[in-house]
Motif scaffolding. Structure first.
Motif, mmCIF file in Angstrom:
data_model
loop_
_atom_site.group_PDB
_atom_site.id
_atom_site.type_symbol
_atom_site.label_atom_id
_atom_site.label_comp_id
_atom_site.label_asym_id
_atom_site.label_seq_id
_atom_site.Cartn_x
_atom_site.Cartn_y
_atom_site.Cartn_z
ATOM 1 N N VAL A 84 0.053 10.465 14.753
ATOM 2 C CA VAL A 84 1.059 10.270 13.707
ATOM 3 C C VAL A 84 0.314 9.796 12.471
ATOM 4 C CG1 VAL A 84 3.107 8.985 13.003
ATOM 5 C CG2 VAL A 84 2.838 9.686 15.394
ATOM 6 N N ILE A 85 0.420 10.576 11.398
ATOM 7 C CA ILE A 85 -0.269 10.250 10.147
ATOM 8 C C ILE A 85 0.767 10.071 9.043
ATOM 9 C CG2 ILE A 85 -1.942 11.016 8.426
ATOM 10 C CD1 ILE A 85 -3.220 12.726 10.652
ATOM 11 N N LEU A 86 0.650 8.960 8.330
ATOM 12 C CA LEU A 86 1.491 8.674 7.174
ATOM 13 C C LEU A 86 0.581 8.588 5.954
ATOM 14 C CD1 LEU A 86 3.586 5.788 8.761
ATOM 15 C CD2 LEU A 86 4.194 8.197 8.618
ATOM 16 N N GLU A 87 0.935 9.306 4.894
ATOM 17 C CA GLU A 87 0.120 9.315 3.683
ATOM 18 C C GLU A 87 0.995 9.043 2.470
ATOM 19 O OE1 GLU A 87 -3.126 12.670 4.244
ATOM 20 O OE2 GLU A 87 -1.112 13.381 4.788
ATOM 21 N N GLY A 88 0.570 8.090 1.640
ATOM 22 C CA GLY A 88 1.327 7.780 0.438
ATOM 23 C C GLY A 88 0.686 6.657 -0.345
ATOM 24 N N GLU A 89 1.189 6.442 -1.552
ATOM 25 C CA GLU A 89 0.678 5.368 -2.397
ATOM 26 C C GLU A 89 1.099 3.996 -1.873
ATOM 27 O OE1 GLU A 89 -1.530 5.676 -4.799
ATOM 28 O OE2 GLU A 89 -1.511 7.845 -4.479
ATOM 29 N N ASP A 90 2.274 3.921 -1.274
ATOM 30 C CA ASP A 90 2.817 2.673 -0.749
ATOM 31 C C ASP A 90 3.366 2.964 0.642
ATOM 32 O OD1 ASP A 90 3.590 0.024 -0.652
ATOM 33 O OD2 ASP A 90 5.375 0.288 -1.896
ATOM 34 N N LEU A 91 2.916 2.196 1.635
ATOM 35 C CA LEU A 91 3.328 2.405 3.023
ATOM 36 C C LEU A 91 3.839 1.086 3.599
ATOM 37 C CD1 LEU A 91 0.281 4.590 4.145
ATOM 38 C CD2 LEU A 91 2.589 5.392 3.594
ATOM 39 N N PRO A 92 4.669 1.135 4.621
ATOM 40 C CA PRO A 92 5.252 -0.096 5.170
ATOM 41 C C PRO A 92 4.261 -1.040 5.854
ATOM 42 C CG PRO A 92 6.475 1.836 5.909
ATOM 43 C CD PRO A 92 5.250 2.323 5.218
#
Length: 125
Positions: free
Chosen positions: A66-74
């Protein structure tokens, strides 16, 4: 752009959708039924876009990356993300021990393993 990556053992597709929906806004997965193919989607977190990718069969047939990509993550780190997933899904979760980047060797080939025994640094196999 930041990214977080965890590996979830024996993942049930609805479990990851429910877990992510409790932390991200407006999550849309192309198809949340995991088969042998990748599932991609987008979400929002604090108004910022987050790319979500699920890759079944990663790290052995029983794990889904599971990969999450972004400027702001939880979460601040892979380990924080893994802890959250473990609490939500109660199945083994693994992640790298630090700021690993694609193409670099994993430090001593050890990974965080979170399961009913607790959190341990362990060799993957």
């Amino acid at each position: 752009m930041r990214d977080l990556e965890i590996y979830i053992r024996d993942l049930e597709s609805s479990a990851v959708s429910d877990w992510l929906a409790s932390h991200l806004d407006e999550i849309e997965l192309a198809d949340d039924s995991l088969g042998d193919r990748a599932v991609k989607g987008v979400a929002r977190y604090r108004g910022n876009s987050v790319r979500v990718s699920l890759y079944p069969g990663a790290g052995g047939k029983r794990y889904t990356s599971v990969i999450l990509e972004g400027e702001d993550l939880p979460w601040a780190s892979d380990l924080d993300c893994a802890r959250s997933a473990w609490r939500a899904m109660d199945t083994e979760i693994r992640c790298s021990p630090g700021d690993w980047k694609e193409g670099e060797p994993v430090e001593d080939e050890r990974w965080w393993r979170l399961d009913q025994r607790g959190e341990q640094l362990a060799v993957w196999n």
